[in-house]
Motif scaffolding. Structure first.
Motif, mmCIF file in Angstrom:
data_model
loop_
_atom_site.group_PDB
_atom_site.id
_atom_site.type_symbol
_atom_site.label_atom_id
_atom_site.label_comp_id
_atom_site.label_asym_id
_atom_site.label_seq_id
_atom_site.Cartn_x
_atom_site.Cartn_y
_atom_site.Cartn_z
ATOM 1 N N HIS A 8 5.416 -9.854 3.601
ATOM 2 C CA HIS A 8 6.394 -10.721 4.257
ATOM 3 C C HIS A 8 7.551 -9.845 4.743
ATOM 4 O O HIS A 8 8.399 -9.431 3.957
ATOM 5 N N THR A 9 7.572 -9.553 6.023
ATOM 6 C CA THR A 9 8.560 -8.621 6.566
ATOM 7 C C THR A 9 9.967 -9.207 6.533
ATOM 8 O O THR A 9 10.159 -10.427 6.532
ATOM 9 N N GLU A 10 10.958 -8.309 6.531
ATOM 10 C CA GLU A 10 12.367 -8.689 6.457
ATOM 11 C C GLU A 10 13.133 -8.329 7.730
ATOM 12 O O GLU A 10 14.359 -8.356 7.748
ATOM 13 N N PHE A 11 12.411 -7.995 8.780
ATOM 14 C CA PHE A 11 13.074 -7.542 10.000
ATOM 15 C C PHE A 11 14.105 -8.559 10.510
ATOM 16 O O PHE A 11 15.174 -8.193 10.989
ATOM 17 N N HIS A 12 13.788 -9.820 10.411
ATOM 18 C CA HIS A 12 14.642 -10.860 10.984
ATOM 19 C C HIS A 12 15.988 -10.986 10.288
ATOM 20 O O HIS A 12 16.922 -11.567 10.835
ATOM 21 N N ARG A 13 16.108 -10.442 9.063
ATOM 22 C CA ARG A 13 17.370 -10.565 8.329
ATOM 23 C C ARG A 13 18.222 -9.296 8.413
ATOM 24 O O ARG A 13 19.344 -9.273 7.921
ATOM 25 N N MET A 14 17.694 -8.271 9.024
ATOM 26 C CA MET A 14 18.405 -6.999 9.097
ATOM 27 C C MET A 14 19.288 -6.938 10.333
ATOM 28 O O MET A 14 19.057 -7.630 11.316
ATOM 29 N N LEU A 15 20.310 -6.084 10.276
ATOM 30 C CA LEU A 15 21.091 -5.799 11.477
ATOM 31 C C LEU A 15 20.152 -5.297 12.557
ATOM 32 O O LEU A 15 19.303 -4.428 12.300
ATOM 33 N N ASP A 16 20.281 -5.831 13.761
ATOM 34 C CA ASP A 16 19.351 -5.433 14.801
ATOM 35 C C ASP A 16 19.781 -4.121 15.458
ATOM 36 O O ASP A 16 20.863 -3.581 15.205
ATOM 37 N N ARG A 17 18.911 -3.631 16.299
ATOM 38 C CA ARG A 17 19.143 -2.345 16.956
ATOM 39 C C ARG A 17 20.402 -2.365 17.814
ATOM 40 O O ARG A 17 21.153 -1.377 17.854
ATOM 41 N N GLY A 18 20.654 -3.480 18.500
ATOM 42 C CA GLY A 18 21.845 -3.568 19.338
ATOM 43 C C GLY A 18 23.120 -3.348 18.559
ATOM 44 O O GLY A 18 24.053 -2.689 19.034
ATOM 45 N N ALA A 19 23.165 -3.890 17.337
ATOM 46 C CA ALA A 19 24.347 -3.708 16.484
ATOM 47 C C ALA A 19 24.504 -2.246 16.094
ATOM 48 O O ALA A 19 25.622 -1.718 16.052
ATOM 49 N N LYS A 20 23.390 -1.594 15.806
ATOM 50 C CA LYS A 20 23.441 -0.179 15.427
ATOM 51 C C LYS A 20 23.882 0.682 16.609
ATOM 52 O O LYS A 20 24.681 1.626 16.455
ATOM 53 N N GLU A 21 23.375 0.362 17.794
ATOM 54 C CA GLU A 21 23.759 1.143 18.976
ATOM 55 C C GLU A 21 25.235 0.945 19.315
ATOM 56 O O GLU A 21 25.915 1.908 19.708
ATOM 57 N N ALA A 22 25.728 -0.267 19.134
ATOM 58 C CA ALA A 22 27.150 -0.513 19.376
ATOM 59 C C ALA A 22 28.003 0.282 18.397
ATOM 60 O O ALA A 22 29.058 0.819 18.750
ATOM 61 N N GLN A 23 27.541 0.361 17.160
ATOM 62 C CA GLN A 23 28.266 1.112 16.136
ATOM 63 C C GLN A 23 28.292 2.602 16.477
ATOM 64 O O GLN A 23 29.316 3.278 16.318
ATOM 65 N N LEU A 24 27.164 3.114 16.963
ATOM 66 C CA LEU A 24 27.048 4.546 17.266
ATOM 67 C C LEU A 24 27.538 4.892 18.673
ATOM 68 O O LEU A 24 27.692 6.071 18.997
ATOM 69 N N LYS A 25 27.755 3.851 19.500
ATOM 70 C CA LYS A 25 28.185 4.055 20.891
ATOM 71 C C LYS A 25 27.184 4.906 21.679
ATOM 72 O O LYS A 25 27.533 5.837 22.410
#
Length: 205
Positions: A8-25
């Motif tokens: 049962h994957t947990e991908f849907h509850r994790m911070l998504d890639r867009g949030a990580k890219e915004a954080q890293l600019k």
């Protein structure tokens, strides 16, 4: 391949890639360097990473010998093992990509089928194959790891370019080509930066 019944994957509850890219600019991307041993893949990967780091980008190099010394230490160089080697690396690259990281993979990846498999795992929009081109003769002359001399003496089985074939990109393929024959490291790096930066810059950065 579908997930096993009890997974049962947990991908849907994790911070998504867009949030990580915004954080890293930055925008995550996988640049897959491939070519003969000694063509300059690792040299250019390390040079590119240092230049990107100077500009504030977060990167990760996945290097063939490093990976084979640990994660893929159980694999040899048969066609089947090469396929599994690339499959694992592509999955690892995708994990870093999902964290918004710029991935520079450096693997011989001699067959078009292997590169196509890696592209399928990572995704077309996020995967750029980069052919680091140098002739077999040039690579043998450099022989930075002593492999060509060992192969000539019969000490390396399934050696790419000698016993096992290497497939260059087909004409018209979207792969970038960086030719290290007759060009300095600085010239090759300049060509790479011109192509890489537009793909990893956020539109608002």
């Amino acid at each position: 391949m579908p997930a096993p019944e009890n997974i049962h994957t947990e991908f849907h509850r994790m911070l998504d890639r867009g949030a990580k890219e915004a954080q890293l600019k930055q925008r995550g991307h996988v640049f897959w360097f491939y070519g003969l041993s000694g063509s300059g893949k690792s040299t250019l990967a390390n040079a590119l990473e240092r230049k990107l780091a100077e500009q504030g980008y977060v990167t990760k190099i996945l290097d063939g010998d490093n990976i084979r010394s640990r994660l893929n230490a159980d694999l040899g160089f048969s066609d089947e093992d090469r396929q599994e080697n690339i499959r694992r690396i592509a999955e690892v690259a995708r994990l870093f990509l999902d964290s918004g990281i710029v991935v520079i993979a450096s693997f011989i990846t001699p067959k078009r089928e292997l590169r196509a498999n890696a592209l399928e795992i990572v995704g077309t929009e996020d995967f750029t194959p980069v052919y680091i081109e140098a002739s077999f003769e040039t690579c043998a002359e450099r022989d930075v790891k002593g492999l060509y001399a060992k192969a000539a003496a019969g000490g390396v089985k399934d050696f790419t370019g000698k016993d096992s074939s290497f497939e260059a990109p087909e004409e018209g393929a979207p792969d970038w080509t960086i030719t290290t024959d007759g060009q300095s490291e600085e010239q090759c790096l300049e060509q790479l930066l011109e192509k890489v930066l537009p793909l990893i810059q956020l539109s608002n950065s």
